[in-house]
Design a protein around this motif. Structure first.
Motif, mmCIF file in Angstrom:
data_model
loop_
_atom_site.group_PDB
_atom_site.id
_atom_site.type_symbol
_atom_site.label_atom_id
_atom_site.label_comp_id
_atom_site.label_asym_id
_atom_site.label_seq_id
_atom_site.Cartn_x
_atom_site.Cartn_y
_atom_site.Cartn_z
ATOM 1 N N ASP A 229 51.912 27.119 21.025
ATOM 2 C CA ASP A 229 53.156 27.363 20.292
ATOM 3 C C ASP A 229 54.100 28.185 21.163
ATOM 4 O O ASP A 229 53.653 28.975 21.999
ATOM 5 N N ASN A 230 55.394 28.011 20.964
ATOM 6 C CA ASN A 230 56.385 28.681 21.818
ATOM 7 C C ASN A 230 56.273 30.203 21.818
ATOM 8 O O ASN A 230 56.659 30.847 22.791
ATOM 9 N N ASP A 231 55.748 30.783 20.727
ATOM 10 C CA ASP A 231 55.654 32.243 20.662
ATOM 11 C C ASP A 231 54.276 32.761 21.069
ATOM 12 O O ASP A 231 53.959 33.931 20.860
ATOM 13 N N SER A 232 53.430 31.935 21.670
ATOM 14 C CA SER A 232 52.058 32.320 22.014
ATOM 15 C C SER A 232 51.877 32.470 23.519
ATOM 16 O O SER A 232 52.423 31.711 24.307
ATOM 17 N N SER A 233 51.058 33.441 23.882
ATOM 18 C CA SER A 233 50.693 33.627 25.281
ATOM 19 C C SER A 233 49.407 34.438 25.347
ATOM 20 O O SER A 233 48.919 34.936 24.334
ATOM 21 N N VAL A 234 48.881 34.569 26.557
ATOM 22 C CA VAL A 234 47.699 35.384 26.808
ATOM 23 C C VAL A 234 48.058 36.395 27.889
ATOM 24 O O VAL A 234 48.699 36.057 28.895
ATOM 25 N N CYS A 235 47.661 37.647 27.673
ATOM 26 C CA CYS A 235 47.845 38.704 28.660
ATOM 27 C C CYS A 235 46.479 39.337 28.912
ATOM 28 O O CYS A 235 45.597 39.287 28.058
ATOM 29 N N GLY A 236 46.316 39.932 30.081
ATOM 30 C CA GLY A 236 45.035 40.566 30.352
ATOM 31 C C GLY A 236 45.004 41.283 31.679
ATOM 32 O O GLY A 236 45.985 41.300 32.432
ATOM 33 N N VAL A 237 43.837 41.870 31.942
ATOM 34 C CA VAL A 237 43.595 42.586 33.191
ATOM 35 C C VAL A 237 42.246 42.134 33.736
ATOM 36 O O VAL A 237 41.268 42.025 32.983
ATOM 37 N N PHE A 238 42.199 41.863 35.020
ATOM 38 C CA PHE A 238 40.986 41.425 35.704
ATOM 39 C C PHE A 238 40.714 42.387 36.859
ATOM 40 O O PHE A 238 41.602 42.625 37.685
ATOM 41 N N HIS A 239 39.510 42.957 36.919
ATOM 42 C CA HIS A 239 39.122 43.889 37.978
ATOM 43 C C HIS A 239 38.055 43.249 38.859
ATOM 44 O O HIS A 239 37.052 42.739 38.344
ATOM 45 N N LEU A 240 38.236 43.296 40.171
ATOM 46 C CA LEU A 240 37.286 42.771 41.145
ATOM 47 C C LEU A 240 36.893 43.902 42.086
ATOM 48 O O LEU A 240 37.763 44.593 42.625
ATOM 49 N N PHE A 241 35.576 44.076 42.294
ATOM 50 C CA PHE A 241 35.081 45.199 43.089
ATOM 51 C C PHE A 241 34.441 44.728 44.397
ATOM 52 O O PHE A 241 33.691 43.750 44.422
ATOM 53 N N ASN A 242 34.720 45.458 45.465
ATOM 54 C CA ASN A 242 34.116 45.289 46.784
ATOM 55 C C ASN A 242 34.107 43.861 47.323
ATOM 56 O O ASN A 242 33.081 43.380 47.810
ATOM 57 N N PRO A 243 35.230 43.163 47.289
ATOM 58 C CA PRO A 243 35.231 41.789 47.800
ATOM 59 C C PRO A 243 34.992 41.714 49.307
ATOM 60 O O PRO A 243 34.567 40.673 49.805
ATOM 61 N N GLY A 244 35.222 42.787 50.031
ATOM 62 C CA GLY A 244 35.043 42.778 51.481
ATOM 63 C C GLY A 244 33.605 42.987 51.926
ATOM 64 O O GLY A 244 33.308 42.869 53.110
ATOM 65 N N SER A 245 32.699 43.267 50.993
ATOM 66 C CA SER A 245 31.303 43.499 51.360
ATOM 67 C C SER A 245 30.661 42.221 51.893
ATOM 68 O O SER A 245 30.828 41.142 51.322
ATOM 69 N N SER A 246 29.900 42.364 52.985
ATOM 70 C CA SER A 246 29.145 41.233 53.513
ATOM 71 C C SER A 246 27.665 41.374 53.189
ATOM 72 O O SER A 246 26.827 40.688 53.769
ATOM 73 N N VAL A 247 27.351 42.257 52.223
ATOM 74 C CA VAL A 247 25.961 42.502 51.833
ATOM 75 C C VAL A 247 25.741 42.236 50.352
ATOM 76 O O VAL A 247 24.793 41.550 49.968
ATOM 77 N N PHE A 248 26.612 42.773 49.502
ATOM 78 C CA PHE A 248 26.387 42.766 48.062
ATOM 79 C C PHE A 248 27.214 41.713 47.332
ATOM 80 O O PHE A 248 28.253 41.270 47.831
ATOM 81 N N GLY A 249 26.760 41.362 46.119
ATOM 82 C CA GLY A 249 27.558 40.535 45.220
ATOM 83 C C GLY A 249 28.807 41.289 44.806
ATOM 84 O O GLY A 249 28.935 42.495 45.057
ATOM 85 N N LYS A 250 29.735 40.594 44.161
ATOM 86 C CA LYS A 250 31.034 41.183 43.814
ATOM 87 C C LYS A 250 31.162 41.318 42.289
ATOM 88 O O LYS A 250 31.448 40.352 41.597
#
Length: 193
Positions: A119-140
């Motif tokens: 509907d024209n008056d509908s939308s979704v807003c939010g916040v997404f946090h990502l941790f340590n993407p530069g690590s070559s050892v651990f999952g993110k």
């Protein structure tokens, strides 16, 4: 360009690092495309990246808002989700585990918000946090909180979290409307020092 005193209001206390700052990095708008992609500026410079999703509006009724990451956008994800919702007629669900949004080492798109209303008056807003993407050892590790209107005229808030199960450094992330296009929407990216 630090956000100063407003960062706690925008991102909650989890977004305020002691002695640090949240630094604006980039903004991208959908322009009617199916996704918004960030394929640069994600590296080991920051231990945390925050993506602010602003007024994502789907062209199709019932489309899911999703994300995926990695060079081929098929990184293994383990995740869980729960929701709080209330319909215009008064029906409600609070704290319900949302199994449809969960994955166990799945490589598909991760649902952040399901069945968006177009509907024209509908939308979704939010916040997404990502941790340590530069690590070559651990999952993110990551977590997201999205609020908007579901296609059944329901106010819906979805909390999703998980781990991108990749040991290599991660440099790309993509947010997608799973069917049709993202008619409007802007996503801003920040780094946390």
């Amino acid at each position: 360009m630090p956000l100063g005193a407003n960062k706690a209001a925008l991102f909650g206390m989890g977004g305020v690092s002691a002695g640090g700052a949240i630094v604006f990095l980039a903004t991208a708008s959908s322009g009617g495309a199916t996704n918004i992609e960030f394929d640069s500026l994600i590296d080991a410079t920051y231990a945390e990246y925050i993506f602010e999703l602003q007024n994502i509006h789907s062209a199709n009724d019932g489309a899911n808002l999703t994300f995926q990451a990695g060079a081929s956008y098929n990184t293994a994800i383990t995740s869980g989700a729960f929701r709080a919702e209330n319909t215009e007629s008064g029906g409600e669900n609070f704290g319900e585990v949302f199994a449809a949004n969960a994955q166990h080492l799945g490589t598909g798109e991760q649902i952040l918000f399901h069945e968006m209303d177009n509907d024209n008056d509908s939308s979704v807003c939010g916040v997404f946090h990502l941790f340590n993407p530069g690590s070559s050892v651990f999952g993110k590790p990551w977590y997201a909180r999205c609020q908007g209107t579901k296609n059944s005229n329901t106010s819906l808030e979805v909390y999703t979290s998980g781990v991108l199960d990749i040991a290599a450094a991660l440099t790309q992330i993509r947010f997608t409307v799973a069917s049709g296009s993202m008619e409007t929407g802007t996503i801003s990216m920040y780094g946390v020092k």
